[in-house]
Design a protein around this motif. Structure first.
Motif: not given
Length: 365
Positions: A288-301
């Protein structure tokens, strides 16, 4: 020097010193070696910083950087490292049976002393205090370590709130910074506790050191106040170049993006990906938290792309009108005296407009 400023500056640093000393005490108790008390000498740096701040800044903070927070990290982080590394070999003596025996003995002493009047009451209070101290000393070391992590992050936020602010940061900016620190602290605590509690991770000291290194790296954002402050621009030719203009206009946003990509969510995602991909460690929270990190990184880009396109559109619009896109913080006179060389530099930054649109400036002229 104002009394409240002096009081806040001293009380906050005193809390930092006391908490770091508790961490050193726990390391000494776990390692059973008095030499670890030498870690307490790191607090001398914080005492020195306190004296210099009171003398040269009248107790108030600095612009963009908090030396007190940074030195507090230096004082407490080594103790937490040692406690986490020792985690795998320590004995957890907080057994439920032992607690029940102590409570039963306390109840027995209470019933026995109740027949002796006031002397029995005083004796009962003393016995209760002894039982409480004994219970506190027999708490499982993992609970102590987690409590130090939690109080450490809470004290970072509360301490930044109590520390006197400088003239460069406003109360509104400080409130925004504190709200960001609360969310950041929660993510960091979750990363450390969730990854280090995995049994397979505890068997690999290289993984423990790597996780603690990433955890320490993520702490470096707390002493900095760039998340809510713009760096400002000077009305000089070098300050009106394209990179400087972009940094001047979106300095706080770019700092937040950089922190997420390179200090927090990016490194956290890399560590969790290695755990799942290379070491084949899977659990529900880790995924779950890996998916959360992916989502945050994508949104920041995505946010970075939006900022870049907005800045490019602004430069393009002003270059068509024959203006120079200067920083909003520059005075109007500095914008009026922009040179033709700077205007050409702006035009080279953007793509050439289509032929139909390239004729529009000449017609307007």
């Amino acid at each position: 020097m104002e009394l409240m400023v002096l009081l806040n500056a001293l009380v906050t640093r005193l809390l930092f010193v006391l908490h770091s000393l508790i961490g050193v005490w726990r390391v000494t108790a776990v390692k059973k070696e008095p030499k670890y008390w030498l870690l307490a000498l790191l607090n001398l740096l914080l005492c020195l910083e306190t004296g210099l701040t009171l003398k040269f800044k009248q107790g108030r903070g600095y612009k963009w950087f908090s030396p007190a927070i940074f030195l507090y990290l230096i004082c407490i982080v080594p103790s937490l490292w040692l406690l986490e590394i020792h985690h795998g070999t320590q004995y957890c003596g907080n057994e439920p049976g032992a607690v029940q025996v102590n409570v039963s003995n306390q109840d027995f002493n209470q019933s026995r002393d109740s027949s002796h009047g006031s002397e029995g009451t005083d004796h009962h209070i003393i016995q209760t205090a002894k039982v409480f101290v004994n219970q506190l000393s027999t708490i499982c070391e993992t609970v102590w370590t987690l409590a130090l992590h939690q109080t450490f992050l809470l004290l970072l936020v509360v301490g930044r709130w109590l520390l006197p602010i400088g003239v460069e940061i406003t109360r509104d900016q400080l409130s925004q910074l504190l709200l960001m620190f609360v969310g950041t602290a929660a993510d960091i605590l979750e990363f450390a506790s969730e990854t280090l509690d995995i049994e397979d991770v505890r068997k690999n000291y290289a993984l423990i050191n790597a996780i603690l290194a990433v955890w320490t790296w993520s702490m470096l954002q707390f002493p900095l106040d760039l998340a809510v402050q713009h760096i400002g621009c000077k009305p000089s030719a070098s300050a009106r170049r394209i990179p400087s203009l972009l940094l001047c206009r979106y300095s706080a946003e770019l700092w937040n993006i950089g922190v997420s990509l390179f200090i927090q969510d990016g490194p956290f995602f890399i560590v969790r990906s290695i755990l799942m991909g290379h070491f084949r460690i899977f659990n529900q929270m880790l995924v779950f938290f890996t998916a959360k990190n992916i989502l945050v990184v994508t949104l920041q880009l995505y946010r970075l792309a939006v900022i870049t396109l907005d800045f490019r559109a602004t430069v393009l619009q002003k270059s068509r009108k024959g203006e120079v896109c200067c920083c909003p913080c520059e005075p109007y006179e500095a914008r009026a005296h922009a040179t033709g060389h700077q205007e050409n530099e702006m035009k080279e930054f953007v793509a050439s407009p289509p032929k139909e649109e390239s004729q529009a400036p000449s017609e307007d002229h």
